[in-house]
Design a protein around this motif. Structure first.
Motif, PDB file in Angstrom:
ATOM      1  N   UNK A 165       7.761 -11.796  -0.616  1.00 26.68           N
ATOM      2  CA  UNK A 165       8.151 -10.385  -0.493  1.00 26.68           C
ATOM      3  C   UNK A 165       8.558  -9.774  -1.824  1.00 26.68           C
ATOM      4  N   UNK A 166       9.107 -10.584  -2.736  1.00 27.49           N
ATOM      5  CA  UNK A 166       9.574 -10.057  -4.025  1.00 27.49           C
ATOM      6  C   UNK A 166       8.504 -10.103  -5.108  1.00 27.49           C
ATOM      7  N   UNK A 167       7.335 -10.639  -4.803  1.00 29.06           N
ATOM      8  CA  UNK A 167       6.283 -10.787  -5.811  1.00 29.06           C
ATOM      9  C   UNK A 167       5.379  -9.559  -5.848  1.00 29.06           C
ATOM     10  N   UNK A 168       4.892  -9.205  -7.042  1.00 34.82           N
ATOM     11  CA  UNK A 168       3.843  -8.177  -7.111  1.00 34.82           C
ATOM     12  C   UNK A 168       2.513  -8.780  -6.677  1.00 34.82           C
ATOM     13  N   UNK A 169       1.648  -7.937  -6.125  1.00 29.22           N
ATOM     14  CA  UNK A 169       0.374  -8.416  -5.594  1.00 29.22           C
ATOM     15  C   UNK A 169      -0.806  -7.868  -6.388  1.00 29.22           C
ATOM     16  N   UNK A 170      -1.830  -8.691  -6.497  1.00 34.91           N
ATOM     17  CA  UNK A 170      -3.117  -8.282  -7.054  1.00 34.91           C
ATOM     18  C   UNK A 170      -4.110  -8.266  -5.898  1.00 34.91           C
ATOM     19  N   UNK A 171      -4.757  -7.135  -5.686  1.00 34.46           N
ATOM     20  CA  UNK A 171      -5.654  -6.966  -4.550  1.00 34.46           C
ATOM     21  C   UNK A 171      -7.102  -7.143  -4.976  1.00 34.46           C
ATOM     22  N   UNK A 172      -7.848  -7.908  -4.181  1.00 35.38           N
ATOM     23  CA  UNK A 172      -9.258  -8.109  -4.482  1.00 35.38           C
ATOM     24  C   UNK A 172     -10.187  -7.380  -3.538  1.00 35.38           C
ATOM     25  N   UNK A 173      -9.597  -6.606  -2.598  1.00 34.94           N
ATOM     26  CA  UNK A 173     -10.407  -5.915  -1.597  1.00 34.94           C
ATOM     27  C   UNK A 173      -9.515  -4.910  -0.890  1.00 34.94           C
ATOM     28  N   UNK A 174     -10.047  -3.732  -0.594  1.00 35.77           N
ATOM     29  CA  UNK A 174      -9.246  -2.710   0.074  1.00 35.77           C
ATOM     30  C   UNK A 174      -8.813  -3.165   1.468  1.00 35.77           C
ATOM     31  N   UNK A 175      -9.635  -3.968   2.143  1.00 37.81           N
ATOM     32  CA  UNK A 175      -9.274  -4.440   3.474  1.00 37.81           C
ATOM     33  C   UNK A 175      -8.155  -5.475   3.401  1.00 37.81           C
ATOM     34  N   UNK A 176      -8.125  -6.251   2.332  1.00 40.14           N
ATOM     35  CA  UNK A 176      -7.005  -7.166   2.129  1.00 40.14           C
ATOM     36  C   UNK A 176      -5.714  -6.375   1.982  1.00 40.14           C
ATOM     37  N   UNK A 177      -5.787  -5.258   1.266  1.00 34.75           N
ATOM     38  CA  UNK A 177      -4.603  -4.417   1.110  1.00 34.75           C
ATOM     39  C   UNK A 177      -4.114  -3.908   2.464  1.00 34.75           C
ATOM     40  N   UNK A 178      -5.031  -3.447   3.303  1.00 30.02           N
ATOM     41  CA  UNK A 178      -4.634  -2.947   4.620  1.00 30.02           C
ATOM     42  C   UNK A 178      -3.968  -4.045   5.434  1.00 30.02           C
ATOM     43  N   UNK A 179      -4.521  -5.261   5.371  1.00 26.82           N
ATOM     44  CA  UNK A 179      -3.924  -6.381   6.096  1.00 26.82           C
ATOM     45  C   UNK A 179      -2.525  -6.685   5.568  1.00 26.82           C
ATOM     46  N   UNK A 180      -2.385  -6.748   4.239  1.00 29.32           N
ATOM     47  CA  UNK A 180      -1.082  -7.063   3.643  1.00 29.32           C
ATOM     48  C   UNK A 180      -0.046  -5.995   3.964  1.00 29.32           C
ATOM     49  N   UNK A 181      -0.450  -4.749   3.952  1.00 29.92           N
ATOM     50  CA  UNK A 181       0.513  -3.678   4.251  1.00 29.92           C
ATOM     51  C   UNK A 181       0.986  -3.767   5.705  1.00 29.92           C
ATOM     52  N   UNK A 221      -6.634 -12.175 -12.905  1.00 25.44           N
ATOM     53  CA  UNK A 221      -5.388 -11.449 -13.143  1.00 25.44           C
ATOM     54  C   UNK A 221      -4.186 -12.265 -12.704  1.00 25.44           C
ATOM     55  N   UNK A 222      -4.333 -13.038 -11.633  1.00 23.44           N
ATOM     56  CA  UNK A 222      -3.254 -13.944 -11.224  1.00 23.44           C
ATOM     57  C   UNK A 222      -2.994 -14.978 -12.319  1.00 23.44           C
ATOM     58  N   UNK A 223      -4.062 -15.537 -12.878  1.00 20.46           N
ATOM     59  CA  UNK A 223      -3.904 -16.522 -13.956  1.00 20.46           C
ATOM     60  C   UNK A 223      -3.199 -15.918 -15.154  1.00 20.46           C
ATOM     61  N   UNK A 224      -3.382 -14.612 -15.366  1.00 19.09           N
ATOM     62  CA  UNK A 224      -2.724 -13.939 -16.486  1.00 19.09           C
ATOM     63  C   UNK A 224      -1.274 -13.587 -16.181  1.00 19.09           C
ATOM     64  N   UNK A 225      -0.818 -13.883 -14.957  1.00 15.92           N
ATOM     65  CA  UNK A 225       0.571 -13.629 -14.605  1.00 15.92           C
ATOM     66  C   UNK A 225       0.862 -12.244 -14.073  1.00 15.92           C
TER      67      UNK A 225
END
Length: 305
Positions: A195-211, A236-240
């Protein structure tokens, strides 16, 4: 005899919810649309649209006619497509596919199909399900490799008929973390633990699911990066930059600097499937390609292409 033009107007009224908006979409005046719907009702001897100050609502008869309009429109577009193909030197087969599923399933399948049917001109177009399914329905694609997350099938508004959906495989989702993340060594994770982590989205549908999940779990989703490519998201995850939710088929090859942790049960997933038009006429090439895709997805030995 029903007038196809009037059916088209009724379909527009249903889609737009008013005579004014339907008229704008059809490049007509509201009066012209209203008059044609009234003429349709007179010919049928029944009301198809209930009018009120809040807009319009279809009657049961109106809904039946809109379903007919969708089917008639699809048949006409199929006919146009088939007529256009009559002049072609070779039969053509068009497949619409989404990126990660196509990358995972298609290369060996297309090679086998091409070897078995060298007379066919293959055309592959990259589309998300909300675009590929209408292409199959209107005849601009012969079949579509598509997906949906847990929940309803990926149908478009008003698509009550005209498609066959064949399930292919389940693609479970995992969390991708930077390799030094405190939770990187876990065997499984609940998404609420991030919950406290920032997220990197790879798909708009993934974003809808996560929200939706964040809302249910009581935390606010913080988005640090948004892409349309899972492979870029993992870099981007590998880059932190943050953490990401990635389907299984998009985890190969491994991304250095990251760790993959499955989501704890009930594990979310994407579900792959094939959409074909409901059988109106023989479709030997589309059926052959569909059979090869099904065999590839299920690990079964493929039959003759």
């Amino acid at each position: 005899m029903l007038d196809v033009r009037r059916l088209t107007m009724l379909q527009a009224v249903a889609e737009h919810g008013s005579f004014n908006r339907a008229a704008t979409a059809l490049l007509l005046t509201p009066s012209a649309v209203s008059q044609q719907i009234a003429a349709l009702e007179r010919g049928l001897g029944t009301i198809v649209v209930e009018r009120s100050t809040r807009g319009v609502r279809l009657t049961e008869a109106g809904r039946l006619l809109v379903d007919a309009a969708v089917a008639v429109g699809a048949e006409l577009r199929h006919a146009e497509e088939r007529i256009a193909r009559l002049g072609a030197d070779r039969p053509r087969l068009t497949l619409a596919t989404f990126t990660s599923g196509g990358r995972h399933l298609l290369p060996p399948v297309l090679a086998r199909f091409a070897a078995a049917h060298p007379e066919v001109e293959l055309r592959i177009v990259e589309r998300e399900p909300e675009d590929s399914l209408p292409m199959v329905r209107d005849g601009s694609a012969d079949l579509a490799l598509a997906y949906h997350f847990d929940g309803p099938l990926p149908v478009v508004p008003g698509d009550r008929s005209g498609l066959e959906w064949t399930p292919l495989m389940t693609d479970p989702l995992s969390v991708v973390l930077p390799e030094h993340h405190p939770l990187a060594g876990r065997d499984a994770l609940d998404l609420s633990e991030l919950a406290d982590d920032p997220w990197v989205l790879g798909c708009s549908k993934t974003e809808a699911f996560l929200r939706r999940h964040a809302l249910t779990a009581g935390f606010e989703l913080r988005v640090a990066g948004s892409t349309t490519d899972y492979f870029f998201a993992r870099s981007l995850v590998a880059a932190g930059v943050g953490v990401s939710l990635v389907p299984q088929v998009a985890l190969d090859p491994p991304q250095p600097g990251t760790r993959v942790v499955p989501v704890a049960p009930p594990r979310p997933a994407r579900h792959f499937g094939l959409a074909l038009p409901r059988r109106r006429r023989p479709r030997p090439y589309a059926d052959a390609l569909a059979a090869l895709l099904h065999a590839r997805a299920t690990g079964a030995a493929p039959g003759p292409a």
